[in-house]
Design an enzyme around this catalytic site. Structure first.
Site, short mmCIF file in Angstrom:
data_model
loop_
_atom_site.label_atom_id
_atom_site.label_comp_id
_atom_site.label_asym_id
_atom_site.label_seq_id
_atom_site.Cartn_x
_atom_site.Cartn_y
_atom_site.Cartn_z
N GLY A 1 0.80 -1.21 0.00
CA GLY A 1 0.00 0.00 0.00
C GLY A 1 0.83 1.27 0.00
O GLY A 1 2.07 1.24 0.13
N HIS A 2 0.15 2.40 -0.10
CA HIS A 2 0.85 3.69 -0.17
C HIS A 2 1.59 4.02 1.11
O HIS A 2 1.11 3.75 2.21
CB HIS A 2 -0.07 4.83 -0.58
#
Lengths: 336, 336, 336
Positions: free
Chosen positions: B236-237
């Protein structure tokens, strides 16, 4: 295409109850079907839709005939009947031979009946048999063999040396023969191990969108005839999957594991590496398989959802489960 | 390529027991190896294959020398020996420089030794260093940097602004720098949050087929030197992954989580967002990590498969586990 | 772009505390922001960064104003404020109309404002509305409809018949409309069932990298307006997902399941087929949902990580959990 109910009954080997000349042009659900359409009942969950169905005919078991308001085709396995009707009404589209002008072909061993779409790359020394379809954007490496009637829908990647049998279907985004996850630890750093095996896939294998099958580290990853694999499945290097095993979406199978014939593996199950699962094993969804399974049967380990309050309380106990067991042992001793 | 056993012993730093002039041309498993091939024993699970191996030589630990019927190379870590032999016998293929005529290049900053395959897009202001290989169908956006000797096998997508270090390997279907899952709730509807960070990937990073690494919402997602990631992993970011951490297939790591150095994360593990895992943590397969891990060590939460009958009964109890605990507390009070 | 704090306060509907003329050109985290940047505090986990932030201004709740050393914008939902500031400062890039010379277009129904990148295939009878962006390598089949302002970033595959609404975003590697996993068992072999439905996707739907949405077996798979889906999610045939539901990464949803409006599904959750989940359900990460959920609320089943020693002992007890329950029942009877 239009078939009479009699033709369909004969084709799917069912007993006809009703008008043999009734014309059928489509298959649909009990809920949505209308005149000229046939439906089926294979899951009693949908029994309430039978009584009000607008289908012209329904494929069902003898036990449900009493509730059927329309023509019926009776057979033991109505789901198989549905499959065969759908295949009759929706045959595979015919492949138009030809290589798209934009394709980039380095092999001479391509059968003239093959269809190759735009932006396809085919490497050298690759053999593509009759009636193969290679859709847009597929990348076929060197030294590959693809058997008759196999279809690569779009953006499929086959890395060098891969073999695919006859009548296979590979859906978009499938990657076959990428390097397995082979690394050795050298004083805290990871050293890549060349993956010098390949992948052999048998006949009649279907592989779902964005599924990956790694090449062997030494020797091949093997997927045997008739195996069906859903989307987003990961199959590690040197895995062996026996004939007619079906694998649902999001399953991961770690390296060097051997899975038997006619197994059914539920969605998001995870199977450890270097183990063996015998023939005819059913693994339920979200199950973790850490050890070999030596007896056919059904296996599970998934934990079903609870409301979060209950869940939190259960987890609190679970964290000390062995201690709970010890406390019960103590009570048992006392109570003797 | 052919090497003598003496040359190999020296190369992998092993003690030679047997004929120094024995010629080796390949590496294979104990089970499948034949004359002219070297094998290895690193997992005692395969010890029974040692006694009957047809390999010309085997890399093994001193303790297994007694069971070895052929020439032997003795060392502490035979798996590392195998890795080094395989790397010796199967060196990386040499990149042939050149840009395929069908490629669509918008940048002038491409080193003349770079190889770019068919149907590749390279955006503007992108820098590609020496000996980089960009396979068919890769899409390289604007403002990207790719370090020396990195290889993008096929159909890899690098979104704008991404940086990749030296000697990286990105397998087919990898997507680096797609938008993270950033949404804010506005009266029951979701509002997309622009993802204005990017992704920075260090040197010697390998990323498996169909793995995705999202760009940062603010600031970058960072994957440090020497990290190895298997297939179908989702990162994920704004995740940070420390040096030499290895991540097996199907793992998901949610946004803004920081993972230390030299961690090993087993297949299909799930790691929550906004937590921190220190260096040298081992997380077993299918484990859910909901909270920060502050001490090095081995962690797990997976539930192993049971036969379905047992599983059903256990689940029935599990649903009321906290109540079971309360009942035991009551018994304990009574028995005092 | 530069905005004054007053302009921003008005735009995001916040109460300004500080200099209305302070100029803001960027948004960043509390930790990294510097002069000219605005930040936000929405998670108290990051409160310690507030006191030392170098941001020019911070969006926060009234309760945190006392700890804010710089200008502040006060509002109930600072995360929404951040989203709106980021959208103001980073508006969508404008699409430049035009069809790349290398694209392979078989449809005449493409609006003149559409942008189509290199190596894109568009099939026949496909309608593409105004301001649609189709990035490099996308493969758009026959009989497809794409609504205004939708963006397909790169390597997206839309199979025949798929409908996508307005303002959608499909990230790289997305596959919409591949065949569902429809197989019927015929004496131990699997027979493929033609998947004759399609996929309908509403307006304002975002779909993450390498996510797959299968076409219906009969009837359509439907994703309603405003649904947001993260990376590597698998959505089976004939699934229905209600408006404004958000689905995190690595989730799998099996066929024919119906999910309500405004649900939130955590990462790597698995949802069985043929069940129904009502509106406003929150499912936590790694939860397995095997049965219908009939009440709104929060649900979970994930087991959090433990140190491996504790885990092993707990698992040993868990394998005989029902027996433990029986033993407690016996003690309870005795103690009466």
């Amino acid at each position: 295409m239009i078939y009479t109910l009699q033709e369909i009954a004969k084709h799917i080997n069912a007993e006809l109850h009703g008008d043999p000349d009734c014309e059928i042009r489509n298959v649909d659900t009990l809920e949505n079907a209308s005149t000229g359409e046939i439906s089926f009942l294979s899951n009693n969950r949908y029994l309430h839709f039978l009584k009000s169905t607008k289908a012209s005919a329904v494929i069902l078991k003898a036990e449900n005939l009493v509730d059927c308001p329309v023509h019926a085709l009776v057979m033991e396995n109505p789901y198989l009947g549905y499959a065969n009707v759908a295949r009759l009404l929706y045959p595979d589209t015919v492949i138009e031979p030809g290589i798209h002008v934009s394709a980039n072909i380095h092999s001479v061993n391509i059968h003239p009946t093959v269809c190759i779409g735009p932006y396809v790359t085919v490497g050298s020394n690759t053999k593509i048999a009759a009636n193969v379809y290679i859709g847009p954007g597929c990348i076929i490496g060197n030294d590959i063999t693809i058997g008759e009637d196999t279809r690569l829908i779009a953006n499929v990647v086959l890395c060098h040396g891969v073999e695919i049998g006859k009548r296979g279907i590979l859906h978009p985004g499938v990657v076959i023969g990428a390097d397995g996850f082979g690394i050795a630890n050298d004083n805290g750093k990871w050293l890549k191990i060349p993956q010098i095996g390949s992948v052999k896939i048998g006949n009649d294998v279907e592989i779902g969108a964005n599924t990956t099958v790694d090449r062997g580290a030494l020797g091949n990853t093997i997927i045997d005839d008739g195996v069906k694999i859903d989307n987003q499945v990961q199959i590690g290097h040197n895995v062996y999957i026996g004939e007619h095993t079906a694998i649902a979406g999001c399953v991961g199978i770690a390296g060097s594991t051997k899975i038997g014939k006619r197994c059914m593996i539920g969605g998001a199950a995870g199977i450890s590496g270097h183990i063996e699962i015998v023939d005819d094993v059913i693994i339920m969804a979200m199950t973790g398989v850490a050890n070999s399974i030596k007896k056919p049967g059904v296996y599970a380990s998934g934990v079903p959802a609870m409301d979060a309050k209950t869940w939190r309380k259960n987890i609190a106990t679970y964290k000390h489960l062995y201690a709970l067991n010890s406390r019960v042992i103590k009570l048992e001793k006392k109570s003797k």
